[in-house]
Design a protein around this motif. Structure first.
Motif, mmCIF file in Angstrom:
data_model
loop_
_atom_site.group_PDB
_atom_site.id
_atom_site.type_symbol
_atom_site.label_atom_id
_atom_site.label_comp_id
_atom_site.label_asym_id
_atom_site.label_seq_id
_atom_site.Cartn_x
_atom_site.Cartn_y
_atom_site.Cartn_z
ATOM 1 N N THR A 122 0.856 -1.184 0.000
ATOM 2 C CA THR A 122 0.000 0.000 0.000
ATOM 3 C C THR A 122 0.894 1.237 0.000
ATOM 4 O O THR A 122 2.008 1.218 0.522
ATOM 5 C CB THR A 122 -0.883 0.057 1.268
ATOM 6 N N ALA A 123 0.374 2.286 -0.612
ATOM 7 C CA ALA A 123 1.121 3.544 -0.634
ATOM 8 C C ALA A 123 1.120 4.175 0.754
ATOM 9 O O ALA A 123 0.154 4.042 1.510
ATOM 10 C CB ALA A 123 0.497 4.506 -1.636
ATOM 11 N N ILE A 124 2.193 4.859 1.085
ATOM 12 C CA ILE A 124 2.226 5.687 2.288
ATOM 13 C C ILE A 124 1.180 6.794 2.111
ATOM 14 O O ILE A 124 0.981 7.306 1.009
ATOM 15 C CB ILE A 124 3.641 6.264 2.495
ATOM 16 N N GLU A 125 0.492 7.166 3.199
ATOM 17 C CA GLU A 125 -0.644 8.077 3.041
ATOM 18 C C GLU A 125 -0.252 9.527 2.782
ATOM 19 O O GLU A 125 -0.971 10.253 2.100
ATOM 20 C CB GLU A 125 -1.546 7.987 4.272
ATOM 21 N N PRO A 155 -1.401 9.678 -1.777
ATOM 22 C CA PRO A 155 -2.441 10.679 -2.044
ATOM 23 C C PRO A 155 -2.014 12.113 -1.706
ATOM 24 O O PRO A 155 -2.463 13.050 -2.351
ATOM 25 C CB PRO A 155 -3.612 10.248 -1.160
ATOM 26 N N ALA A 207 3.754 11.032 6.947
ATOM 27 C CA ALA A 207 4.287 9.790 7.521
ATOM 28 C C ALA A 207 5.740 9.554 7.132
ATOM 29 O O ALA A 207 6.427 8.733 7.735
ATOM 30 C CB ALA A 207 3.436 8.599 7.069
ATOM 31 N N VAL A 388 6.024 2.982 -0.690
ATOM 32 C CA VAL A 388 5.023 1.961 -0.389
ATOM 33 C C VAL A 388 5.534 1.142 0.792
ATOM 34 O O VAL A 388 6.710 1.214 1.135
ATOM 35 C CB VAL A 388 4.777 1.033 -1.597
#
Lengths: 437, 437
Positions: A122-125, A155, A207, A388
């Motif tokens: 998953t991508a870092i937010e 995002p 993050a 990610v």
């Protein structure tokens, strides 16, 4: 004049080792100052950003606002030379295409006994990108740091950049727009890093923080590491060129100087199997230095940290190249592929006589943020993987648990972890819960 | 009794935020001591290791030797329970198989205009694995740290482990043999980290150091970072369990305690949509604590850092779970897949009622070294990628250079880097070198 080393000389190993361990940076101890700044930003938020920006950047953020507005970016875009915009777009497209291939794929599967296993990416937010001010404010670095985050699907990509004397390089703002940066704030230094890590009323925390900076920025990144992720701490740039006598000495000299002009601590090394060619390159360097805008920096770098190493053949150069573990490695030889097979440690390899390292700085498509100071022995350049993270997945049914339980219980007991053993054992001698009954 | 929070309570956000930011570790400032030890090992090498091991571990390395011999490992292997050896081998095989799937593939290709681009992966040449002494000397951790390095193809995997009072846990040595460790040294603490980073007469330096340790080891790893690579600095372990009322409260209580028994700073959190079920789990925890060998540790962890959070439904729990970003996340609900899709931040997810986290600690196949303290927001568990590095590759011929040159030259000039521009431009207006002429 750079250092001249010959591999066959009796004192070569001693001199080469000393050369390898030469420090090219003065490490300023700014930890205490940075610690105080971070604490202040945590306590006072935006007010602290206003104070530090007044003091360090000579700008009144209370008047300008902390966030750079869309209108300001529009204006910067319009102010930037059309040719530069086009070149940035050309570069961005190539970088994006190349990095898209780095996107890791989820791997969810069942093994032979039906255990579900997997890696999910998953991508870092939210990611913060630090961009230095002044002469080191490079639009190309904005592309190189922001585009992999964009490709990864992050995002929120937040850029911070100091507005020394009130202004930001318009090309940097243009590059931010081209590479999909979603928010821009005119703050720099340790205070900007603190704001990204802990958040203020205006800047929501991220993050992970990436991007180059001075000693204060580097120290701040180290101090907030753990609260957020950080990228590597980059040192001065370096190039190692393996070149035979069939090269034009001027081409090789130009490549050595392209690295040397970055910073007085930069390092350019030529390894050749031909003494005369080495001398010609040295002469060409001296000649070209005379017409260089950043001659002083480049001359200092070449004099203090440059080297020409003479080897009997390129096969013998491989162990040296692997110990140098250069950020950039050019193979300007007749059969570069044969050599490349023997290279284990390098940030990036530039193959053949028509691949100057500079192409990789801008438009090759690969990333120009690469491991320096021998860290290519254990780390990689910036890429999509830095934006990610992998979650591992495990799924057992009652049958699978029954098969794995005995070994888990044995190991738990052997480690003295009885509650671990119980957590498995308790599921063995019981009625299953109703919905799987 | 753990903390009890209800999402619908008016003060929930305040209390949840405070809970999230609770520190679970006393950070000892051991930097000065560690710095002195590292300097001493750099200066005196093996002699310093002998001195510190006498002082801290009560062992005379001058008599025993620093390196653990093959015969000693044979003996340890023979002394270890056959059942434990078999369980370790069973675990190792599963771990190795799973990690083999993580091996990244080279990607070398030509783009539309014939530019050669690529990512080439190579194993790190030498890796050091720190294994703690005493009760935290876990054979399972040896497997989890060493096997990914073996799968990555690291030729030299070096283990250091303190021999407190002269002895090393035989199962640790057995695990080292099973997982392909190539050298073992009986040193620990900051002195072991220094030896791995800088080398001594006996211990050749490595390029990266991984593995858990106490505050001294962690500080030493931070201090040598840059000279070598390091893995993450792990904090106390944690589990988050999302469980509905159809679970057996005793199963869930056992899972919470399995985490709590690790360390008084460990954290176990239950999120449920059923208050009565939450109360039953709390009661089960108290009941099970009575028969636990590490009851004191587990009770302290549960009392100080444990929590039960009541939500209206699991959909509403997702944002909480993503903020907690737990190292371990169990989904013990009727439809775990629906929930999993909404989880962005977690080190590892354990799906369904028959997948206790403990299986992942030992025999699931996935790695048990996972990001703690909310760092799953930006980092991943240990894996093969931690033991390889990527070199990027660029290859242009004269045609490709001609196509990329104008944009590169424009960007170089716009950044004030004239030597960069020259390095490309010089290849435009010249006869090519003879072998490509």
């Amino acid at each position: 004049m750079a250092l001249w080393l010959e591999q066959t000389a009796p004192d070569f190993e001693t001199r080469f080792s000393a050369f390898l361990s030469t420090k090219r940076e003065v490490s300023e101890d700014v930890n205490a100052v940075v610690h105080a700044i971070i604490d202040d930003v945590r306590a006072r938020g935006d007010a602290a950003l206003v104070d530090y920006s007044k003091r360090f950047d000579g700008i009144d953020l209370a008047a300008t606002g902390i966030r750079v507005t869309d209108e300001e970016v529009d204006k910067a875009f319009a102010e930037t030379d059309r040719e530069v915009i086009d070149a940035l777009k050309f570069a961005a497209e190539r970088i994006e295409k190349h990095h898209a291939r780095q996107m890791p794929k989820d791997d969810i599967y069942e093994d032979a006994i039906g255990v579900g296993l997997g890696s999910r990416w998953t991508a870092i937010e939210a990611v913060g990108l630090y961009v230095p001010g002044g002469t080191a404010s490079y639009p190309s670095s904005v592309l190189m740091n922001a585009l992999p985050a964009k490709v990864a699907g992050v995002p929120r990509v937040v850029m911070v950049v100091p507005a020394g004397g009130g202004s930001i390089n318009p090309a940097v703002l243009a590059a931010a727009r081209i590479s999909g940066v979603t928010e821009i704030y005119r703050v720099g230094g340790a205070q900007a890093v603190a704001a990204l890590a802990y958040g203020t009323d205006t800047i929501a925390p991220v993050a992970k923080i990436v991007g180059p900076g001075n000693a204060y920025v580097a120290a701040a990144k180290r101090q907030v590491f753990g609260i957020v992720g950080i990228d590597m701490i980059a040192g001065p740039s370096e190039v190692l060129i393996l070149a035979d006598k069939d090269n034009d000495p001027d081409w090789i000299a130009a490549d050595l100087l392209a690295q040397a002009e970055h910073d007085a601590g930069a390092q350019s090394i030529l390894i050749t199997d031909d003494a005369e060619f080495g001398k010609s390159v040295e002469a060409a360097v001296e000649r070209q230095l005379k017409t260089l805008s950043r001659a002083e920096t480049a001359a200092a770098s070449w004099r203090d940290f440059g080297a020409v190493i003479l080897v009997e053949n390129f096969e013998a150069a491989l162990p040296l190249a692997n110990r140098i573990a250069a950020e950039h490695l050019e193979l300007a030889v007749a059969d570069p592929d044969a050599l490349m097979a023997g290279i284990r440690n390098a940030g990036a390899i530039f193959i053949g006589r028509h691949t100057p390292e500079v192409i990789g700085d801008y438009v090759g498509g690969s990333n120009h943020v690469l491991p320096t100071a021998r860290s290519a022995r254990f780390s990689s350049g910036l890429g999509v993987l830095d934006f990610v993270k992998r979650t591992s997945i495990l799924r057992l049914g009652p049958d699978q648990l029954r098969q794995l339980a005995p070994a888990a219980i044995t190991l738990a007991h052997s480690e003295g972890l009885d509650a671990h053993a119980r957590s498995v054992a308790i599921r063995m001698n019981a009625h299953p819960p109703q919905d799987e009954g």
